[in-house]
Design a protein around this motif. Structure first.
Motif, short mmCIF file in Angstrom:
data_model
loop_
_atom_site.label_atom_id
_atom_site.label_comp_id
_atom_site.label_asym_id
_atom_site.label_seq_id
_atom_site.Cartn_x
_atom_site.Cartn_y
_atom_site.Cartn_z
N MET A 139 0.85 -1.20 0.00
CA MET A 139 0.00 0.00 0.00
C MET A 139 0.88 1.24 0.00
O MET A 139 1.98 1.23 0.56
CB MET A 139 -0.93 -0.02 1.21
N PRO A 140 0.42 2.33 -0.62
CA PRO A 140 1.28 3.52 -0.77
C PRO A 140 1.49 4.32 0.51
O PRO A 140 2.43 5.10 0.60
CB PRO A 140 0.55 4.34 -1.82
N ASP A 141 0.63 4.15 1.50
CA ASP A 141 0.70 5.00 2.69
C ASP A 141 1.06 4.24 3.95
O ASP A 141 0.76 4.67 5.07
CB ASP A 141 -0.64 5.72 2.90
N THR A 142 1.73 3.10 3.83
CA THR A 142 2.14 2.32 4.99
C THR A 142 3.18 3.09 5.81
O THR A 142 4.15 3.61 5.24
CB THR A 142 2.75 0.97 4.55
N PRO A 143 3.04 3.19 7.13
CA PRO A 143 4.04 3.90 7.93
C PRO A 143 5.38 3.16 7.94
O PRO A 143 5.43 1.94 7.78
CB PRO A 143 3.42 3.94 9.33
N ALA A 144 6.46 3.92 8.13
CA ALA A 144 7.80 3.33 8.16
C ALA A 144 8.07 2.71 9.52
O ALA A 144 7.68 3.27 10.55
CB ALA A 144 8.85 4.39 7.86
N PRO A 145 8.74 1.55 9.56
CA PRO A 145 9.11 0.96 10.85
C PRO A 145 10.20 1.77 11.52
O PRO A 145 10.91 2.54 10.85
CB PRO A 145 9.61 -0.44 10.46
N PRO A 146 10.38 1.65 12.83
CA PRO A 146 11.42 2.40 13.52
C PRO A 146 12.81 1.94 13.09
O PRO A 146 13.02 0.77 12.75
CB PRO A 146 11.17 2.08 15.00
N GLU A 147 13.77 2.85 13.08
CA GLU A 147 15.14 2.51 12.73
C GLU A 147 15.78 1.72 13.86
O GLU A 147 15.44 1.89 15.03
CB GLU A 147 15.94 3.77 12.44
N SER A 148 16.71 0.85 13.48
CA SER A 148 17.40 0.02 14.47
C SER A 148 18.89 0.07 14.21
O SER A 148 19.32 0.03 13.05
CB SER A 148 16.91 -1.43 14.40
N ASP A 149 19.68 0.16 15.28
CA ASP A 149 21.13 0.13 15.12
C ASP A 149 21.69 -1.28 15.34
O ASP A 149 22.90 -1.49 15.38
CB ASP A 149 21.80 1.11 16.08
N ASP A 150 20.78 -2.25 15.49
CA ASP A 150 21.20 -3.64 15.65
C ASP A 150 21.24 -4.30 14.27
O ASP A 150 20.21 -4.38 13.58
CB ASP A 150 20.22 -4.39 16.55
N PRO A 151 22.42 -4.79 13.83
CA PRO A 151 22.52 -5.37 12.48
C PRO A 151 21.70 -6.64 12.29
O PRO A 151 21.46 -7.06 11.16
CB PRO A 151 24.02 -5.66 12.35
N LEU A 152 21.23 -7.25 13.38
CA LEU A 152 20.47 -8.48 13.27
C LEU A 152 18.96 -8.26 13.26
O LEU A 152 18.20 -9.20 13.05
CB LEU A 152 20.84 -9.42 14.43
N PHE A 153 18.55 -7.04 13.48
CA PHE A 153 17.11 -6.74 13.52
C PHE A 153 16.84 -5.48 12.70
O PHE A 153 16.62 -4.40 13.25
CB PHE A 153 16.62 -6.58 14.96
N GLN A 154 16.90 -5.65 11.38
CA GLN A 154 16.72 -4.53 10.46
C GLN A 154 15.38 -4.61 9.74
O GLN A 154 14.95 -5.70 9.34
CB GLN A 154 17.85 -4.51 9.44
N MET A 155 14.72 -3.47 9.61
CA MET A 155 13.50 -3.36 8.82
C MET A 155 13.61 -2.13 7.94
O MET A 155 14.42 -1.23 8.20
CB MET A 155 12.27 -3.26 9.73
N GLN A 156 12.80 -2.11 6.89
CA GLN A 156 12.74 -0.93 6.03
C GLN A 156 11.30 -0.76 5.56
O GLN A 156 10.51 -1.71 5.59
CB GLN A 156 13.68 -1.08 4.83
N PRO A 157 10.95 0.43 5.11
CA PRO A 157 9.58 0.64 4.62
C PRO A 157 9.28 -0.24 3.41
O PRO A 157 10.18 -0.57 2.63
CB PRO A 157 9.56 2.13 4.24
N ALA A 158 8.03 -0.64 3.27
CA ALA A 158 7.59 -1.44 2.11
C ALA A 158 6.32 -0.82 1.57
O ALA A 158 5.21 -1.24 1.90
CB ALA A 158 7.38 -2.89 2.51
N ARG A 159 6.50 0.21 0.76
CA ARG A 159 5.35 0.93 0.19
C ARG A 159 5.24 0.61 -1.29
O ARG A 159 6.22 0.41 -1.99
CB ARG A 159 5.50 2.43 0.39
N GLY A 160 4.01 0.60 -1.76
CA GLY A 160 3.77 0.34 -3.17
C GLY A 160 2.29 0.22 -3.44
O GLY A 160 1.45 0.68 -2.66
N THR A 161 1.97 -0.42 -4.55
CA THR A 161 0.57 -0.65 -4.90
C THR A 161 0.47 -1.94 -5.70
O THR A 161 1.43 -2.35 -6.36
CB THR A 161 -0.02 0.53 -5.70
N CYS A 162 -0.67 -2.59 -5.63
CA CYS A 162 -0.89 -3.85 -6.33
C CYS A 162 -2.15 -3.75 -7.17
O CYS A 162 -3.21 -3.39 -6.65
CB CYS A 162 -1.03 -5.00 -5.33
#
Length: 347
Positions: free
Chosen positions: A82-105
């Protein structure tokens, strides 16, 4: 003992992924005592009042499809992106990384009739499908880094609706598969000063042993490094970076290819041949106008069938734990497909 690629196990390198595929052609001779799939026996009606993709029918979200007569595109009622999904919080732990996943289907219906597919569609209707692909690609490509046009065909590939359709997922991020190809295509071009897939196509045409189908603008072949038993790749004869770069001749012959080549698939095991397929080309978004000479537009088909309409290839323990492996040589698969008629034969 002299090496024979039709009999002896060996590894083949996939330059698009930087990985190896284990080819074990002798295993194709072993008896099969595994799972036998069921084939859809009931005829598909031209119009099903309960099918949410048919013209005039109500979809799950309550919207009513227009009485379309050619193609029809709508935003998926249950989109993965979805185009308006909120971004996950940033993490400084290299083993627990997330990034935004916005788009449309989006969902794109090819035709109002549920009982048609490329092999029994009119060329004029297939051409309209291609034109709609281009419209969607250009519109979404201005907004998103990646536009994935893809199709799942058949129950065996998880397609829950027999109506002829595809999906178009667009994302702000670069998905893994095209990102890996991007890196390897770029590295090859920097080293050899040629587009990898155009260089590869020229060599395959000279050899001829893995060519399945060709016309004035397109070539279908079984890749030297194919994993799925009857996997194929579609390549343009002329270097083309993105779907938006196709000219009228390429579009015209792409329609012919889709009709005649998929007829070969259907004729192979006398069934509506299941597969997952999709197009890969240079990334879009801000890069839409950027020249990327190392990218060549291509389509890939990944069919699961191995021996018949009811025996499929499983990605099992060795493939999941070690590396990809196949039981039929790419050359034999290409020969069997090449021998099939380009007109669908129905009983």
């Amino acid at each position: 003992m002299a090496f024979n690629p039709a009999d002896h196990p060996h590894n083949r390198y996939n330059p698009l992924r930087g990985e190896w595929v284990l080819v074990c052609p002798h295993r194709g001779k072993r008896p099969w005592a595994g799972q036998i799939e069921k084939v859809r026996e009931a005829a598909i009606p031209r119009h099903d009042p309960k099918n949410p993709l048919c013209p005039g029918n109500v979809r799950a979200n309550g919207e009513v499809n227009p009485h379309y007569v050619h193609t029809h595109v709508f935003t998926n009622d249950f989109p993965a992106l979805m185009p308006d999904t909120p971004a996950p919080p940033e993490s400084d732990d290299p083993l627990f990384q997330m990034q935004p996943a916005r788009g449309t289907c989006k969902v794109m219906c090819y035709h109002p009739h549920s009982d048609l597919h490329y092999a029994n569609m009119e060329l004029s209707d297939i051409h309209l499908v291609i034109e709609e692909w281009l419209r969607q690609y250009q519109e979404l490509g201005r907004k998103f880094l990646w536009v994935q046009i893809m199709e799942n065909r058949g129950d065996m590939m998880g397609c829950s609706n027999p109506h002829p359709h595809c999906q178009i997922w667009s994302s702000e991020f670069f998905p893994n598969e095209p990102r890996i190809k991007h890196e390897n295509l770029k590295a090859y071009h920097e080293k050899y000063k040629k587009p990898l897939l155009q260089d590869y196509l020229e060599k395959e045409l000279n050899r001829g042993e893995r060519i399945v189908y060709q016309n004035k603008e397109w070539v279908v072949l079984v890749p030297f490094w194919a994993f799925w038993p009857f996997e194929t790749m579609v390549l343009p004869r002329r270097q083309t970076q993105r779907m938006s770069d196709l000219d009228e001749e390429q579009k015209k012959h792409l329609a012919v290819m889709l009709k005649e080549f998929t007829s070969k698939y259907d004729n192979l095991f006398d069934c509506a041949f299941p597969y997952s397929m999709g197009f890969h080309g240079a990334p879009t978004g801000e890069q839409f106008e950027v020249d990327m000479p190392f990218w060549t537009l291509h389509a890939v088909y990944y069919p699961p069938l191995l021996r018949s309409a009811t025996v499929k290839k499983f990605k099992a323990a060795y493939e999941l734990l070690a590396q990809d492996q196949r039981d039929i040589s790419p050359e034999l698969a290409a020969l069997r497909l090449r021998e099939q008629p380009t007109t669908r034969i129905t009983k």
